[in-house]
Design an enzyme around this catalytic site. Sequence first.
Site, PDB file in Angstrom:
ATOM      1  N   HIS A  54       0.823  -1.209   0.000  1.00 27.64           N
ATOM      2  CA  HIS A  54       0.000   0.000   0.000  1.00 27.64           C
ATOM      3  C   HIS A  54       0.859   1.263   0.000  1.00 27.64           C
ATOM      4  O   HIS A  54       0.412   2.322   0.419  1.00 27.64           O
ATOM      5  CB  HIS A  54      -0.934   0.014   1.209  1.00 27.64           C
ATOM      6  CG  HIS A  54      -1.774  -1.209   1.335  1.00 27.64           C
ATOM      7  ND1 HIS A  54      -2.629  -1.600   0.333  1.00 27.64           N
ATOM      8  CD2 HIS A  54      -1.875  -2.145   2.310  1.00 27.64           C
ATOM      9  CE1 HIS A  54      -3.246  -2.721   0.704  1.00 27.64           C
ATOM     10  NE2 HIS A  54      -2.794  -3.083   1.887  1.00 27.64           N
ATOM     11  N   HIS A 216      -7.223  -4.426  -1.435  1.00 23.55           N
ATOM     12  CA  HIS A 216      -6.578  -5.693  -1.763  1.00 23.55           C
ATOM     13  C   HIS A 216      -7.254  -6.290  -2.994  1.00 23.55           C
ATOM     14  O   HIS A 216      -7.081  -7.454  -3.301  1.00 23.55           O
ATOM     15  CB  HIS A 216      -6.687  -6.686  -0.611  1.00 23.55           C
ATOM     16  CG  HIS A 216      -6.285  -6.086   0.694  1.00 23.55           C
ATOM     17  ND1 HIS A 216      -7.188  -5.553   1.574  1.00 23.55           N
ATOM     18  CD2 HIS A 216      -5.059  -5.897   1.238  1.00 23.55           C
ATOM     19  CE1 HIS A 216      -6.537  -5.065   2.628  1.00 23.55           C
ATOM     20  NE2 HIS A 216      -5.247  -5.254   2.443  1.00 23.55           N
TER      21      HIS A 216
END
Lengths: 327, 202
Positions: A54, A216
């Site tokens: 991330h 995700h």
Amino acid sequence: MKKIINDPNDVVSEMLQGLVKAHPQLVYFDEVEVIAKKDKAEKVGLVSGGGSGHEPAHAGYVGKGMLDAAVAGNVFASPSPDRVLKGIQEANTGKGVLLIIKNYSGDIMNFDMAQELAGMEGIKVETVVVRDDVAVEDSTHSTGRRGIAGTVFVHKLAGAKAETGATLDEVKRVAEKTIANVRSMGMAMSPCVLPGVGKPGFLLGENEIEIGMGIHGEPGVEKTSIKTAAELAEILCDKILADYDVTGNEVALMVNGLGATPLMELYILNNEVEKKLSKHNIKIYKIFVGNYMTSLEMAGCSITLLKLDEELKELLDAKCDTPAMKV
Amino acid sequence: MEYIELVAKKIELNKDYVTELDSITGDGDHWVNMNMGFQRVLKDKESLASMKLSEMFQKVGMLIMSTVGGSSGVLYGSAYIKAAKVLGDETEMDINLLCEVLEAELNGIMERGKAKPGYKTMIDALYPAVTRFKESLEKGLDNHTALQELKQGAIDGMNSTKEMEAVKGRAYYQAQKGVGHIDPGAVTMCYQIEVLVDYLCK
């Protein structure tokens, strides 16, 4: 799969080693994958973290005015409690530590356990859980709403509060106030590929997009056909405003890229979001455009709105100096 | 430690079965994670064997937790660490203490995962096993019978997950898809109990 890596098993540690070489004010702890500030001020410590993939979250937000330590798990997997404990130890200067957790089941369990372990060492730890994603109520990775890009605002404002020398309870109050006032919504145009897996996590057709997926790539609201920037701004903002009406208020806006979307497109989207919000009589106080909370090389974006009052405005404007955000 | 070795072997041998079950409803990585965790514990078997019971459980918990990561790691980690607290200064494990240890592990997992029986998870193997074990001991049944009850409880519990719909965990979003399939987490939990009982009865 084409990626600039050596070995999929080493991506997290090699990434963090590379990060501290570029930012020598940070220090890296091998094996526990923790990044912390070299110079510690005596204040409430802030720790965040989560799976890797991330970037710049979370290590990119370590620095003056934001986090004191960030803990990285493997790609898209929560860090284990002993790693988080190390982050807590590094951030603690005796005034207590606040953990900023995104609402994912694995993160909640691992950070909770770390909090207990730290408690056994006599460190005072409080937690807040970010749930800004209005897309879905429950998801494959969470009970209740997911925490996504809005987390960056929580790092910023709680970090600014901690910098004033506030107590742990005060910093926690600001973090919770920020969480109560922040909402996000995202969309994806292409999936991402985990280094250890080598193939896409989900599939989208040539002209297909997914509205409301998580960071995700977990399922969102619907798959639909490709839209214009104006239509996307409309869809994403409408979903947020339906959940949280900020008409007539001042907001901070974040137009976040998910990793593979060029700034050109993010600025085009920003242009449309601004038009859309002004139609609703929403005044934008400050805008952040860039890659703040990504999903590897996923193409797509998210929009985050933070409703402001005088206190939050002041904290938003306070100086911060981190690799990924400077105010 | 001999027990851990046997569990590790059992898990290692059932790679394909567990992975297949997990691929139906989850990410397909449950076996890899469990295997990694137990193999890691084995690496330290000599130093573990020299520790007192509570230290050993604490260390096993920490090793599994940090090796496996994610949700399974912290759940098993919590179980072993809770058990370590129950063990205190005890140096030998008798059957009543074993029951307390298993109950502590069960509670550790339920608290950490905020889950209950019936959610189609590893708890559905452990809960009936511990319940039947405890009842047998309370009724004053002999050790051998009580242990067989423990094992059968785990096996029946594991099988009962076949018809359940998932409430928690990764399998949740494919809840319907999981019906008709045993939960992989319940399978690996059942293995651990079966191996334990067979080992103790030998």
